[in-house]
Design a protein around this motif. Structure first.
Motif, short mmCIF file in Angstrom:
data_model
loop_
_atom_site.label_atom_id
_atom_site.label_comp_id
_atom_site.label_asym_id
_atom_site.label_seq_id
_atom_site.Cartn_x
_atom_site.Cartn_y
_atom_site.Cartn_z
N ALA A 15 11.90 43.96 -21.70
CA ALA A 15 11.42 44.59 -20.47
C ALA A 15 12.49 44.58 -19.39
N PHE A 16 13.26 43.49 -19.33
CA PHE A 16 14.31 43.42 -18.32
C PHE A 16 15.53 44.23 -18.74
N ARG A 17 15.92 44.13 -20.00
CA ARG A 17 17.11 44.86 -20.47
C ARG A 17 16.91 46.37 -20.43
N THR A 18 15.67 46.82 -20.54
CA THR A 18 15.41 48.26 -20.43
C THR A 18 15.80 48.75 -19.04
N ARG A 19 15.58 47.91 -18.05
CA ARG A 19 15.92 48.28 -16.68
C ARG A 19 17.38 47.97 -16.35
N ASN A 20 17.90 46.90 -16.94
CA ASN A 20 19.28 46.48 -16.68
C ASN A 20 19.95 46.17 -18.01
N PRO A 21 20.64 47.14 -18.60
CA PRO A 21 21.25 46.93 -19.92
C PRO A 21 22.25 45.79 -19.97
N PHE A 22 22.78 45.38 -18.81
CA PHE A 22 23.74 44.27 -18.80
C PHE A 22 23.06 42.93 -19.08
N GLY A 23 21.73 42.88 -18.89
CA GLY A 23 21.00 41.66 -19.20
C GLY A 23 21.40 40.47 -18.36
N GLY A 24 21.63 40.69 -17.09
CA GLY A 24 22.01 39.61 -16.20
C GLY A 24 21.45 39.81 -14.81
N VAL A 25 21.69 38.85 -13.96
CA VAL A 25 21.26 38.94 -12.56
C VAL A 25 22.51 38.89 -11.68
N PRO A 26 22.37 39.45 -10.49
CA PRO A 26 21.19 40.03 -9.88
C PRO A 26 20.97 41.49 -10.29
N MET A 27 19.74 41.93 -10.07
CA MET A 27 19.42 43.35 -10.13
C MET A 27 18.67 43.67 -8.84
N LEU A 28 19.08 44.73 -8.19
CA LEU A 28 18.46 45.11 -6.93
C LEU A 28 17.71 46.43 -7.11
N GLU A 29 16.41 46.37 -6.88
CA GLU A 29 15.61 47.60 -6.81
C GLU A 29 15.77 48.17 -5.41
N ALA A 30 16.34 49.36 -5.33
CA ALA A 30 16.57 49.95 -4.01
C ALA A 30 16.63 51.46 -4.12
N GLU A 31 15.82 52.12 -3.33
CA GLU A 31 15.82 53.57 -3.23
C GLU A 31 15.68 54.24 -4.60
N GLY A 32 14.70 53.78 -5.35
CA GLY A 32 14.34 54.42 -6.61
C GLY A 32 15.27 54.15 -7.77
N ARG A 33 16.12 53.13 -7.66
CA ARG A 33 17.07 52.84 -8.72
C ARG A 33 17.24 51.34 -8.91
N ASP A 34 17.40 50.92 -10.15
CA ASP A 34 17.71 49.53 -10.46
C ASP A 34 19.23 49.38 -10.49
N ARG A 35 19.75 48.58 -9.58
CA ARG A 35 21.20 48.49 -9.41
C ARG A 35 21.69 47.14 -9.92
N ALA A 36 22.73 47.17 -10.76
CA ALA A 36 23.30 45.96 -11.34
C ALA A 36 24.73 45.76 -10.85
N GLN A 37 25.28 44.59 -11.18
CA GLN A 37 26.66 44.18 -10.84
C GLN A 37 26.78 43.91 -9.34
N SER A 38 26.85 42.63 -9.00
CA SER A 38 26.75 42.21 -7.60
C SER A 38 27.83 42.81 -6.70
N MET A 39 29.06 42.91 -7.17
CA MET A 39 30.12 43.43 -6.31
C MET A 39 29.91 44.91 -6.02
N ALA A 40 29.49 45.64 -7.03
CA ALA A 40 29.19 47.06 -6.82
C ALA A 40 28.02 47.22 -5.85
N ILE A 41 27.03 46.34 -5.96
CA ILE A 41 25.88 46.41 -5.05
C ILE A 41 26.31 46.12 -3.62
#
Length: 213
Positions: free
Chosen positions: A42-68
């Motif tokens: 369920a988590f990997r479907t939303r975040n294929p990287f399989g790690g944290v953090p993931m930020l839900e923001a403006e209709g998108r699941d965003r991964a990779q902390s530095m990019a966020i």
């Protein structure tokens, strides 16, 4: 916004600081790394990287902390985490990415667990591994700060660098790393310790922090 993270994850910690510095509201959604919730389908479907953090923001699941963090600064330019001038932005990125790329990769939880499970290393050996790689980056980082002649923060106000640095120093202390020869790092750590954005982001203050008996 919803921040999916783990209370003691350094990348979740840095993103909490960044969100707090920018004054953005968010809800925390705990992901227990020790119970491998980050690897569930369920988590990997939303975040294929399989790690944290993931930020839900403006209709998108965003991964990779530095990019966020960089996205946050682009999307919400108020209370910037990077300075406006090119040289200042380079300085912040140079030091921030030294911590984020050189330290997080060899020192994250799955690597430490792999050292034990696949190579039979003891906790003492893992601790030595941790401190070796810390010194490999924190020592030159200290020298760079000395060259720059910094004050309480890298620049005038805390930003992306402090958000990345403080969680790593928190982890360094957990592994009994000696910071006595790093006065510039220690000074920045002390200056951040009293600020509300850093206090609220601390691992001891999260909803998934284990409660003492």
């Amino acid at each position: 916004m919803k921040l999916h993270g783990y209370y003691r994850s350094s990348t979740s910690y840095r993103l909490r600081i960044a969100l707090n510095l920018k004054g953005l509201d968010y809800t925390t959604v705990p992901v227990n790394l020790l119970q491998l919730e980050q690897r569930e389908d369920a988590f990997r479907t939303r975040n294929p990287f399989g790690g944290v953090p993931m930020l839900e923001a403006e209709g998108r699941d965003r991964a990779q902390s530095m990019a966020i963090i960089e996205w946050l600064d682009d999307r919400f330019p108020e209370r910037p985490l990077l300075p406006a001038d090119t040289e200042g932005r380079f300085t912040v990125r140079e030091l921030s990415y030294a911590v984020a790329t050189e330290l997080h990769a060899p020192l994250n939880l799955k690597v430490l667990q792999y050292l034990k499970s696949e190579f039979g290393q003891s906790q003492e050996a893992v601790d030595r591994w941790y401190r070796h790689w810390l010194a490999n980056t924190l020592d030159p980082l200290e020298r760079r700060l000395a060259q720059l002649g910094t004050g309480d923060f890298l620049l005038a106000n805390p930003g992306m660098f402090e958000a990345v640095l403080i969680p790593q120093l928190y982890n360094a202390r957990r592994f009994a790393y000696d910071l006595s020869t790093s006065p510039h790092l220690a000074r920045i750590e002390d200056a951040c310790a009293g600020l509300p954005a850093f206090i609220a982001a601390h691992p001891d203050r999260q909803p998934d922090t284990p409660k003492e008996d």
